[in-house]
Design a protein around this motif. Structure first.
Motif, PDB file in Angstrom:
ATOM      1  N   LEU A 326       0.803  -1.232   0.000  1.00 49.78           N
ATOM      2  CA  LEU A 326       0.000   0.000   0.000  1.00 49.78           C
ATOM      3  C   LEU A 326       0.835   1.281   0.000  1.00 49.78           C
ATOM      4  CD1 LEU A 326      -2.473  -1.178   2.794  1.00 49.78           C
ATOM      5  CD2 LEU A 326      -2.867  -1.239   0.315  1.00 49.78           C
ATOM      6  N   GLY A 329      -0.241   4.341   1.916  1.00 49.44           N
ATOM      7  CA  GLY A 329      -1.542   4.041   2.518  1.00 49.44           C
ATOM      8  C   GLY A 329      -1.425   3.058   3.680  1.00 49.44           C
ATOM      9  N   ALA A 332      -2.700   4.350   7.227  1.00 51.24           N
ATOM     10  CA  ALA A 332      -4.159   4.490   7.236  1.00 51.24           C
ATOM     11  C   ALA A 332      -4.826   3.115   7.341  1.00 51.24           C
ATOM     12  CB  ALA A 332      -4.625   5.224   5.984  1.00 51.24           C
ATOM     13  N   SER A 333      -4.165   2.098   6.799  1.00 51.41           N
ATOM     14  CA  SER A 333      -4.794   0.766   6.803  1.00 51.41           C
ATOM     15  C   SER A 333      -4.834   0.151   8.199  1.00 51.41           C
ATOM     16  CB  SER A 333      -4.066  -0.165   5.829  1.00 51.41           C
ATOM     17  OG  SER A 333      -2.858  -0.630   6.407  1.00 51.41           O
ATOM     18  N   ASN A 338     -10.397   4.376  10.532  1.00 46.60           N
ATOM     19  CA  ASN A 338     -10.726   3.869   9.193  1.00 46.60           C
ATOM     20  C   ASN A 338     -11.377   2.500   9.265  1.00 46.60           C
ATOM     21  OD1 ASN A 338      -9.691   6.131   8.121  1.00 46.60           O
ATOM     22  ND2 ASN A 338      -7.845   5.198   7.257  1.00 46.60           N
TER      23      ASN A 338
END
Ligand SMILES: O=C(O)CCC(=O)C(=O)O
Ligand SMILES: [Fe+2]
Length: 352
Positions: A326, A329, A332-333, A338
């Motif tokens: 990612l 990202g 954020a994962s 999220n």
């Protein structure tokens, strides 16, 4: 999105180029300029204020210089001269120690290069889990030549293990944790990334290493100090060229320390630009936790009556896998916020 075709770079000799091939020409051009040059905060490890000043530097910059780090100047000098010696080998020889397609250690382009369409004006050599005897023997058949490389890198790795232990102790103390909590993070797999940025005929359009954060707790960067190559993205959105401080080392807050701080400290976004005349070298010591340790927001910061945990626990191996898939990202994962939104969306979809 990057094309998969860029994954397997055939080798182009940066040293002999007199113009910039299109595959190395980045746009937009003016994104390259930094908005100024600056010293990062300088932390004196002998100062009684070190805990406090590291906390401020992590909060405002996510990066700082350290002085009085007790790494012998002679060792710092040898590490860079061995690094220079490695990258000065002819290309066909360096390729004898090429990184295997799914491997980590060895000679090759920066691993993040596959996320970008354009190539980096740099070469890298990655060392994982101790001196790379096999690679070194292939690079330098002569015994004296490969032993001096391996011994120097081994010695440096030990010194870095000790330094990063002390730095973690200070950083965690400034978050209000017991210095002993730092012990939990000691003894992880050592990774060293040697970087070479040859002089470039068109530095305004080339990129040494594109913007990224490190997937570490901390990174300690040792570099040649005759040119400005490292740039950090300041919290106010400016790219700042980091003026080298002779004798000092640069420390970056990595993604995992960001998690431990529960997002209080950002992992610093940084990149390397290149110079028309000067060949720059850097050695990054990537400090991560032991493979079995679950990294999570510090218990002193989160829990009932305190902040909610912003990230779920993660182990280094898993996080490296997320980063490889990612890239920017990855953090954020593992964000709890999220994940909760995803569950909500799923449930709402179910109700529809
Ligand atoms: O060479 C530099 O200044 C940066 C190197 C770096 O960011 C890395 O190896 O992760
Ligand atoms: Fe980095």
């Amino acid at each position: 999105m990057p094309s998969l075709l860029t994954t397997h770079h055939h080798h182009f000799d940066l040293h002999s180029a007199d113009s910039l091939p299109d595959s190395y020409a980045w746009t937009p051009l003016d994104d390259h300029r930094s908005d100024g040059q600056s010293h990062l905060p300088i932390i004196d490890l002998d100062s009684p204020d070190a805990v406090h000043s590291i906390g401020l530097a992590c909060l405002h910059w996510g990066a700082f210089h350290v002085i009085n780090h007790r790494i012998p100047p002679d060792l710092l000098h040898r590490v860079l001269s061995e690094t220079t010696r490695l990258f000065s080998l002819p290309t066909h020889r360096k390729l004898l120690a090429a990184r295997s397609p799914d491997g980590v250690s060895g000679f090759g382009p920066a691993r993040i290069s596959r996320f970008f369409d354009k190539r980096f004006w740099s070469e890298g050599f990655t060392i994982v889990g101790g001196p790379p005897m096999d690679h070194a023997r292939r690079l330098w058949p002569d015994r004296a030549d490969h032993t001096s490389f391996c011994e120097t890198m081994g010695e440096y790795e030990k010194a870095m293990e000790d330094l990063t232990g002390r730095l973690m102790g200070l950083a965690l103390a400034s978050l209000g944790l017991d210095k002993r909590d730092a012990c939990e993070f000691q003894g992880g797999l050592a990774v060293m990334q040697l970087n070479s940025y040859p002089a470039c005929p068109d530095p305004g359009r080339a990129m040494g290493l594109a913007a990224h954060t490190d997937s570490t707790l901390l990174t300690v960067l040792h570099q040649t100090t005759d040119s400005v190559g490292l740039q950090v993205l300041h919290r106010d959105g400016r790219w700042v060229g980091v003026l080298p401080v002779p004798g000092a080392l640069v420390v970056h807050v990595g993604d995992l320390l960001h998690v431990i701080s529960n997002g209080r400290w950002e992992s610093v976004v940084h990149r390397a630009v290149v110079d028309r005349d000067l060949h720059r070298y850097s050695v990054a010591y990537l400090c991560g936790p032991p493979s079995h340790v679950r990294v999570s927001p510090a218990s002193a910061l989160v829990g009932p009556g305190r902040e909610a945990a912003a990230y779920r626990p993660v182990m280094w191996g898993e996080y490296l896998g997320l980063k490889a898939r990612l890239f920017d990202g990855a953090l954020a994962s593992i964000s709890v916020h999220n994940m909760q939104n995803k569950i909500k969306t799923k449930n709402n979809n179910r109700l529809e």
